[in-house]
Design a protein around this motif. Structure first.
Motif, PDB file in Angstrom:
ATOM      1  N   LEU A  91       0.876  -1.172  -0.002  1.00 38.43           N
ATOM      2  CA  LEU A  91       0.098   0.014  -0.156  1.00 38.43           C
ATOM      3  C   LEU A  91       1.029   1.294   0.043  1.00 38.43           C
ATOM      4  O   LEU A  91       0.560   2.308   0.661  1.00 38.43           O
ATOM      5  CB  LEU A  91      -1.043   0.026   1.489  1.00 38.43           C
ATOM      6  N   LEU A  92       2.026   1.191  -0.462  1.00 38.40           N
ATOM      7  CA  LEU A  92       2.693   2.191  -0.483  1.00 38.40           C
ATOM      8  C   LEU A  92       2.448   3.288  -1.650  1.00 38.40           C
ATOM      9  O   LEU A  92       3.533   4.226  -1.762  1.00 38.40           O
ATOM     10  CB  LEU A  92       4.382   1.631  -0.672  1.00 38.40           C
ATOM     11  N   SER A  93       1.707   3.059  -2.394  1.00 39.17           N
ATOM     12  CA  SER A  93       1.165   4.092  -3.288  1.00 39.17           C
ATOM     13  C   SER A  93       2.123   4.285  -4.554  1.00 39.17           C
ATOM     14  O   SER A  93       2.286   5.633  -4.571  1.00 39.17           O
ATOM     15  CB  SER A  93       0.850   5.290  -2.785  1.00 39.17           C
ATOM     16  N   ASN A 127       3.206  -9.230   4.102  1.00 38.75           N
ATOM     17  CA  ASN A 127       3.751  -7.864   3.736  1.00 38.75           C
ATOM     18  C   ASN A 127       2.297  -7.072   3.858  1.00 38.75           C
ATOM     19  O   ASN A 127       2.345  -5.818   4.483  1.00 38.75           O
ATOM     20  CB  ASN A 127       4.669  -7.713   2.878  1.00 38.75           C
ATOM     21  N   LEU A 128       1.555  -7.241   2.870  1.00 36.82           N
ATOM     22  CA  LEU A 128       0.279  -6.559   2.841  1.00 36.82           C
ATOM     23  C   LEU A 128      -0.104  -6.464   3.865  1.00 36.82           C
ATOM     24  O   LEU A 128      -1.050  -5.524   4.242  1.00 36.82           O
ATOM     25  CB  LEU A 128      -0.409  -7.085   1.690  1.00 36.82           C
ATOM     26  N   VAL A 129      -0.504  -7.654   4.633  1.00 37.77           N
ATOM     27  CA  VAL A 129      -1.784  -7.936   5.740  1.00 37.77           C
ATOM     28  C   VAL A 129      -1.147  -6.947   6.838  1.00 37.77           C
ATOM     29  O   VAL A 129      -1.989  -6.110   7.203  1.00 37.77           O
ATOM     30  CB  VAL A 129      -1.594  -9.518   6.146  1.00 37.77           C
ATOM     31  N   LEU A 130       0.167  -6.655   7.084  1.00 43.06           N
ATOM     32  CA  LEU A 130       0.493  -5.833   8.129  1.00 43.06           C
ATOM     33  C   LEU A 130       0.393  -4.295   7.779  1.00 43.06           C
ATOM     34  O   LEU A 130       0.434  -3.599   8.546  1.00 43.06           O
ATOM     35  CB  LEU A 130       2.265  -6.463   8.568  1.00 43.06           C
ATOM     36  N   GLN A 131       0.274  -4.263   6.599  1.00 42.20           N
ATOM     37  CA  GLN A 131       0.540  -2.734   6.134  1.00 42.20           C
ATOM     38  C   GLN A 131      -1.283  -2.493   6.360  1.00 42.20           C
ATOM     39  O   GLN A 131      -1.198  -1.124   6.759  1.00 42.20           O
ATOM     40  CB  GLN A 131       0.819  -2.422   4.610  1.00 42.20           C
ATOM     41  N   ILE A 132      -2.083  -3.246   6.005  1.00 41.03           N
ATOM     42  CA  ILE A 132      -3.424  -3.122   6.215  1.00 41.03           C
ATOM     43  C   ILE A 132      -3.751  -2.914   7.678  1.00 41.03           C
ATOM     44  O   ILE A 132      -4.564  -1.863   8.006  1.00 41.03           O
ATOM     45  CB  ILE A 132      -4.195  -3.936   5.663  1.00 41.03           C
ATOM     46  N   LEU A 133      -3.053  -3.602   8.471  1.00 41.89           N
ATOM     47  CA  LEU A 133      -3.521  -3.634   9.926  1.00 41.89           C
ATOM     48  C   LEU A 133      -2.931  -2.382  10.539  1.00 41.89           C
ATOM     49  O   LEU A 133      -3.218  -1.829  11.776  1.00 41.89           O
ATOM     50  CB  LEU A 133      -2.817  -4.851  10.578  1.00 41.89           C
TER      51      LEU A 133
END
Length: 254
Positions: A91-93, A127-133
């Motif tokens: 999610l770093l855009s 990696n994505l999971v932790l960013q969303i959390l």
């Protein structure tokens, strides 16, 4: 018998024994918004189809070439609008897909974010999971493709994973509808507040950065009282995230 339609089916309304009513593209008068996120090739679209009765009814996000899909389902007399976000690895855009997914989770304020991961490649998906959390505290992990994981002799301690992440984890094989009733019930419980998530967050931050984040977060809250997770936005501002800077300057958040 639960039968999916063979087309986009504009007005699908299918019932099954689990109390799920698939509403197809009828997203009017909903009670809750559910975001569906995940890496590409995790079976996210299969989960979407299982819940809505659609075969991916798609369009584009406003002003973007990024594909979007929306549908709805009803459960326990509550109506849920399901938004299938573009598949991303972060999610770093750094791309339109990532920007759309991140902005919806952050500024769209979904009542629940379901993160679909591949049980065969869990470590890669985390990696994505932790960013969303870091963004939302109302999430459910759908551990999909469990049938393939079993064939590959991969064992996952569901209880330990849920404890470490601080959110419910639901094992599923969406293509066979396995785990879908449990997923729906969990979505309902999180949306209604019956389940309170305590997601994993970054800790042990250097004191000078922590202090800067606190100060900036308070200023963001004062200027934009309705924006969720001002702390996460403060981190992104300190990192020079241009999209977040532009959103705050323009006041346009979706």
């Amino acid at each position: 018998m639960d039968v999916l339609p063979h087309s986009n089916c504009e007005n699908c309304q299918h019932f099954n024994a689990d109390g799920l009513k698939k509403l197809g593209v009828d997203t009017t008068d909903f009670d809750f918004v559910v975001a569906l996120a995940g890496n590409p090739n995790t079976g996210k679209s299969t989960v979407f189809n299982a819940l809505t009765g659609l075969r991916q009814h798609t369009g584009n996000w406003p002003g973007k070439t990024v594909t979007r899909a929306e549908g709805a389902f009803q459960y326990n007399e509550k109506k849920y609008k399901l938004v299938d976000l573009p598949g991303t690895y972060s999610l770093l855009s750094t791309s339109d897909d990532e920007e759309v997914a991140r902005n919806f989770i952050l500024f769209g304020k979904p009542d629940v974010t379901v993160i679909v991961v591949d049980a065969n490649r869990l470590e890669r998906n985390l990696n994505l999971v932790l960013q969303i959390l870091e963004i939302t505290d109302k999430a459910v992990l759908c551990l999909n493709l469990m049938d393939e994981a079993k064939r590959n002799n991969i064992e996952i301690n569901i209880r330990s994973l849920a404890k470490d992440l601080g959110i419910p984890v639901v094992p599923a094989s969406a293509r066979y509808k396995e785990g879908i009733p449990e997923l729906i019930q969990t979505i309902s419980d999180v949306a209604s507040g019956k389940i309170i998530c305590k997601p994993h967050r970054i800790k042990n931050i250097p004191k000078d950065i922590e202090e800067a984040v606190k100060i900036l977060s308070l200023k963001i809250k004062k200027e934009f009282p309705n924006i969720p997770n001002s702390r996460w936005i403060a981190f992104r501002l300190l990192e020079g995230d241009n999209q977040i800077i532009e959103a705050l300057e323009s006041g346009v958040f979706v």
